[in-house]
Design an enzyme around this catalytic site. Structure first.
Site, PDB file in Angstrom:
ATOM      1  CG  HIS A 169       3.806  25.828  -3.091  1.00  0.00           C
ATOM      2  ND1 HIS A 169       3.856  26.316  -1.801  1.00  0.00           N
ATOM      3  CD2 HIS A 169       3.339  26.849  -3.862  1.00  0.00           C
ATOM      4  CE1 HIS A 169       3.431  27.576  -1.792  1.00  0.00           C
ATOM      5  NE2 HIS A 169       3.117  27.921  -3.039  1.00  0.00           N
ATOM      6  CD  GLU A 170       3.044  26.966  -8.116  1.00  0.00           C
ATOM      7  OE1 GLU A 170       1.872  27.279  -8.426  1.00  0.00           O
ATOM      8  OE2 GLU A 170       3.839  27.780  -7.627  1.00  0.00           O
ATOM      9  CG  HIS A 191      -1.351  27.477  -4.793  1.00  0.00           C
ATOM     10  ND1 HIS A 191      -1.726  27.958  -3.553  1.00  0.00           N
ATOM     11  CD2 HIS A 191      -0.068  27.902  -4.987  1.00  0.00           C
ATOM     12  CE1 HIS A 191      -0.724  28.621  -3.011  1.00  0.00           C
ATOM     13  NE2 HIS A 191       0.298  28.596  -3.855  1.00  0.00           N
ATOM     14  CG  HIS A 194       0.928  31.375  -0.278  1.00  0.00           C
ATOM     15  ND1 HIS A 194       0.667  32.422  -1.127  1.00  0.00           N
ATOM     16  CD2 HIS A 194       1.699  30.504  -0.987  1.00  0.00           C
ATOM     17  CE1 HIS A 194       1.244  32.203  -2.293  1.00  0.00           C
ATOM     18  NE2 HIS A 194       1.874  31.042  -2.234  1.00  0.00           N
ATOM     19  CB  CYS A 227       3.340  24.400   6.039  1.00  0.00           C
ATOM     20  SG  CYS A 227       2.116  23.647   4.936  1.00  0.00           S
ATOM     21  CB  CYS A 282       1.397  22.609   8.849  1.00  0.00           C
ATOM     22  SG  CYS A 282      -0.080  23.517   8.301  1.00  0.00           S
TER      23      CYS A 282
END
Length: 331
Positions: free
Chosen positions: A254-255, A258, A264, A270, A289
């Site tokens: 996730h990080e 970015h 987001h 997702c 997703c």
């Protein structure tokens, strides 16, 4: 409970876009790649489901953001693309990890392998661990949980100074809790896409973190002196379990997502969905997703079906680990 269910036409426009050059890029995908991506707007899809909001404390109700289509992502100034000279993802471990070097190495090996599968085509290198004292970061005792915390912004500055020349990004990982500023209680992670740096903590991924018996609590009478890092000597950090491993994989990807400039996700279930608390973080899947997958593919250039096959295989392994079939690191 609220279900965010976009219409097939809305999802199609978010994925393929209405801009002719970007539609032509989409047409260059192979039939297998387009078939996978088109699952985004197939209502009966078994691969991708709508977002479920459980409470007003969840991320989307708490942080109103405009949904980012592929077209918006493609034209945003913050979009980052690896180059031939700067394409390596570095994971820098900070502070102690687990209760033995063997557990630490196995844990880091899993993180590295999952990261390589997720960001298919980019090399991943793990460095460290380095002691907290080397970062020169500020620290405090959290008023609510009485655990030690280190300053996330200071760690980002430290990582920026030591960023290797061939790095696309450097992500710090620690078992010590984080806070971004004095007015905030804590943060799971923090990233700067413009600087290509990020930091995240797994401290709150320990199931006992919020209990009164948590071993990382510090006596209220303990006096901290900034710059004196002796308080971290022998400080308790969570044992590495399969549950913590799975949570770590989600936060890591996730990080780093970015870092590519991906915002987001508000389209489908997702891993790029935001999270305000551990329960919401656990609800996130390991996968992207199709809309966020196209964003990542645009940045890296991998074959979507090849990447999905590899990432899906290692995701299934991680899911089996969390289901309790076995533990990677036993307590």
């Amino acid at each position: 409970m609220q279900v965010i269910r976009h219409s097939p036409d809305t999802l199609r426009d978010a994925l393929i876009t209405t801009e002719r050059p970007l539609k032509e890029l989409y047409e260059k995908y192979s039939p297998a790649e387009k078939q996978l991506l088109s699952e985004a707007f197939r209502p009966s899809s078994s691969l991708f489901s709508p977002i479920i909001i459980e409470s007003s404390d969840d991320w989307i109700p708490s942080h109103p953001e405009s949904a980012e289509t592929f077209q918006k992502f493609y034209h945003k100034p913050q979009r980052c693309v690896p180059t031939a000279k700067r394409k390596t993802i570095y994971v820098q471990t900070i502070g102690p990890f687990g209760d033995s070097s063997a557990h630490t190495q196995e844990y880091i090996g899993w993180l590295k392998g999952y990261c390589q599968a997720f960001f298919h085509g980019l090399p991943v290198k793990v460095q460290g661990p380095i002691p907290i004292s080397e970062t020169g970061c500020a620290f405090r005792i959290n008023d609510s949980t009485q655990n030690l915390q280190i300053h996330a912004g200071d760690l980002l500055r430290y990582l920026k100074k030591g960023k290797p020349a061939d790095a696309f990004c450097v992500v710090g990982a620690t078992m010590i809790d984080l806070y971004p500023r004095d007015s905030w209680n804590f943060v799971f992670g923090l990233a700067s896409a413009t600087e290509g740096t990020g930091i995240f903590s797994f401290a709150r991924y320990d199931d006992d973190f919020y209990s009164n018996s948590y071993k990382g609590r510090v006596k209220k009478t303990k006096e901290l002196i900034q710059g004196n890092y002796s308080v971290f000597k022998g400080y308790y950090t969570p044992q590495i379990t399969s549950t913590l491993l799975l949570r770590s994989c989600k936060t890591l990807t996730h990080e780093i997502g970015h870092m590519f400039g991906i915002s987001h996700c508000q389209w489908l279930h997702c891993v790029m969905q935001g999270s305000n608390h551990l329960e919401e973080s656990d609800r996130r899947p390991l996968q992207l997703c199709p809309i966020c997958l196209r964003k990542l593919q645009c940045a890296i250039g991998f074959n979507i079906t090849d990447r999905y096959r590899i990432e899906h295989s290692i995701s299934n392994q991680a899911e089996r680990v969390m289901s309790g079939s076995h533990f990677i690191m036993k307590k």
